[in-house]
Design an enzyme around this catalytic site. Structure first.
Site, PDB file in Angstrom:
ATOM      1  N   CYS A 100       1.742   2.133  11.425  1.00 12.14           N
ATOM      2  CA  CYS A 100       2.678   3.092  10.453  1.00 12.14           C
ATOM      3  C   CYS A 100       3.313   4.132  11.096  1.00 12.14           C
ATOM      4  O   CYS A 100       4.172   4.739  10.713  1.00 12.14           O
ATOM      5  CB  CYS A 100       2.277   3.146   8.966  1.00 12.14           C
ATOM      6  SG  CYS A 100       2.309   1.709   8.192  1.00 12.14           S
ATOM      7  N   HIS A 137      -1.929  -7.333   2.451  1.00 13.95           N
ATOM      8  CA  HIS A 137      -1.976  -7.752   4.045  1.00 13.95           C
ATOM      9  C   HIS A 137      -3.166  -7.202   4.800  1.00 13.95           C
ATOM     10  O   HIS A 137      -2.983  -7.712   5.924  1.00 13.95           O
ATOM     11  CB  HIS A 137      -0.449  -7.591   4.488  1.00 13.95           C
ATOM     12  CG  HIS A 137      -0.254  -6.250   5.172  1.00 13.95           C
ATOM     13  ND1 HIS A 137      -0.404  -6.040   6.387  1.00 13.95           N
ATOM     14  CD2 HIS A 137       0.025  -5.200   4.386  1.00 13.95           C
ATOM     15  CE1 HIS A 137      -0.060  -4.685   6.381  1.00 13.95           C
ATOM     16  NE2 HIS A 137       0.227  -4.119   5.330  1.00 13.95           N
ATOM     17  N   GLY A 167       0.733  -1.249   0.005  1.00 15.99           N
ATOM     18  CA  GLY A 167       0.096  -0.038  -0.042  1.00 15.99           C
ATOM     19  C   GLY A 167       0.811   1.231   0.080  1.00 15.99           C
ATOM     20  O   GLY A 167       0.566   2.160  -0.805  1.00 15.99           O
TER      21      GLY A 167
END
Lengths: 380, 380
Positions: free
Chosen positions: B325, B199, B69
């Protein structure tokens, strides 16, 4: 199918695939998550860093995982230049590098970085003299491959490194083709940074690594990146990294044996070429010590490489006409041209590359196909 | 272990792992190689493009595979800006995007591209009015997430798209959190480009995709890239892409069922919070239709989010304090702050996210842990 294209990609070993599977099941947490699922993923990462550093003879903190060799080259070169001061913004590389190195330096050039692309000598070697002539006071980084994917030619990095160390110039090498095929030691090579890839050592595609010594003043391309100490943003692919490291450990256990096998296969190929009176000319017959034994570059005289490759394919044998990353382009390979081969000859280039499953039988079948081609031609 | 962090990463489904394994064994060739080993890999790629395009309601040629992504967002945004003329070099994005979108626009800003970062309204929504105010004659691209990973808030992309279409401005969305969780149709959303990741849909980590319509005038960041029609250099990770597409097909079969389950679990959680008199406040109680039902953002009053997350972890429950993240950063999340939450409250933020394996039992255990925490506090 007879696969003689291990330099393009290797099959995945059972063991590596098993590790991938186990980690996918047990360590699916995001390594950035602070709970135990993330913690487990992080433990695998820490182990992987340690093990890979040990294989390369470096420090675990110097290992940065990526998605593959191309990304490793791009991130290493760009991040190092990004970390160098304004008076060190000159990078030197060679005409025979992997496309990803050219991607990296071309992008830097558009940002105002000075780039010099040097040519090897007639034997495909970047000598101290060639490199020296390209050095400028503002040279900050030199990137030279360890070995070429098409010709197998190994560069004398250790010699070049001494030249660069004296002048405080950083040295990066693309070791994608040599890692796991010959002993690659950061200290012995004298490099500051190095790139490797998973799918050349019987691991799944999808992982790679950059090594950068603690003294390398790199800066992230993308500020505020939290993963891989800032080098690469994006969820870390722990299962693939674990499988990469398992495959690396495994390949190192038998590296000398495999190299012996590769040499035997190459010698057998050469001997049989003569015996069968095939008009196949080797790219480099003079000094075999300077090439990776598992990569054989040659020319089948009178046949375009593309034709030979497709004919072999019809007989169930996979060989290539050069780097897969440049396939689709029909111009002659720069690495082959660098050896002062004519355009016509360069288009006749074919590459075979051996690996774990290769045997004399494979070579016999390949030579059999070569014989049919030669006979057809004579008959025509 | 009770895993309630599916928004950070999902476990890999048996089926997807099986596909990965089979492709690793049978399709290990480099997809760029022109022999049959490469050809087989290429067939899988072609099938994968078709299948994913069908799921998204787009054309196979619009699918470009990436490593995930983050890379999808960076490549999409940078390549589109790279393809736009000099008088269209203004990009608009929001303060609540995934870090990768900020990476992309920050890098563009350093290259001289004008960037505007807009804030959602008090309900977390980017309205037509907010977007309209930021538009400039030179606006070339707008990038707004489909839904937020921390708050689950879904943006009214279709409404915004009409505004942009009238003005000939390209529209990209980060659909990493919505793909496979709700129906994502390129046409219905009215976007020109879209990013997704493997994922988050029970596939292995290591693949992602960008969709770009044929009319999008993107240009490669790295010239002469041969893979993925020039968008992404590097050996294409065919086994992971095949596994990604298999998992995507699988998740689409039961998407409505899973959404119903997510709604039931959320309702149960809300109802039990009241019943057990827990001082847990929902981020958004007013309009549940505008959030993804599997993502629950809330505040446990009197406790730092980090503390609650670690306490849950001690009880074998994985929740998070926001986007993985951005973990490691201790400042309050921009997506939470955007809802006019005070700094103090924002630090109390926790996120649970449900998935395929989630059950009422999981929630009961979580609430039991919450109860213990609340009791401890009162006792102290």
């Amino acid at each position: 199918m007879i696969y003689l294209d291990y330099a393009a990609s290797t099959p995945v070993s059972e063991e590596s695939l098993h590790v991938f599977q186990q980690l996918s099941k047990e360590c699916y947490g995001n390594a950035s998550s602070l709970h135990d699922a993330g913690g487990r993923a992080n433990e695998i990462l820490a182990y992987s860093r340690q093990s890979l550093a040990a294989i390369l003879g470096g420090e675990p903190d110097g290992i940065y995982f990526t998605s593959g060799g191309t990304e490793s080259n791009i991130l290493a070169i760009q991040s190092i230049i990004n970390g160098l001061p304004p008076h060190k913004q000159h990078v030197i590389t060679t005409s025979v590098e992997h496309p990803s190195v050219h991607h990296a330096v071309n992008a830097l050039q558009r940002l105002g970085v000075k780039v010099t692309v040097i040519e090897p000598n007639q034997e495909g070697i970047i000598t101290k003299e060639i490199l020296k002539q390209a050095l400028l006071p503002e040279t900050g980084l030199v990137s030279i491959q360890h070995a070429n994917s098409e010709t197998g030619i190994i560069q004398p990095l250790a010699e070049l490194a001494t030249l660069l160390k004296e002048r405080d110039i950083l040295f990066h090498t693309d070791a994608v083709q040599t890692f796991g095929k010959m002993h690659v030691s950061i200290k012995e090579l004298g490099v500051d940074a190095l790139s490797i890839s998973s799918h050349k050592v019987y691991a799944p595609k999808g992982a790679g690594a950059v090594y950068m010594g603690a003294h390398v003043p790199w800066k992230p391309i993308y500020q505020d990146t939290v993963q891989e100490n800032g080098l690469r943003p994006g969820t870390v692919n722990v299962p693939c990294i674990g499988a990469f490291v398992a495959a690396s450990e495994q390949i190192m256990l038998k590296i000398d044996q495999q190299q012996q096998l590769d040499i035997q296969l190459r010698d057998y190929f050469l001997q049989q070429l003569k015996k069968r009176k095939l008009s196949v000319r080797m790219l480099q017959e003079s000094d075999q010590r300077r090439t990776l034994p598992h990569i054989i570059g040659c020319f089948f005289e009178g046949f375009e490489g593309q034709y030979v490759m497709l004919a072999c394919n019809r007989h169930g044998i996979c060989i290539s006409t050069g780097s897969a990353c440049a396939s689709g382009y029909h111009h002659p390979s720069p690495a082959v041209k660098a050896l002062h081969v004519s355009d016509r000859d360069a288009l006749q280039f074919i590459r075979l590359s051996f690996g774990r499953g290769s045997s004399k039988d494979d070579i016999d079948q390949l030579l059999h196909t070569f014989e049919s081609l030669q006979k057809e031609k004579k008959g025509a």
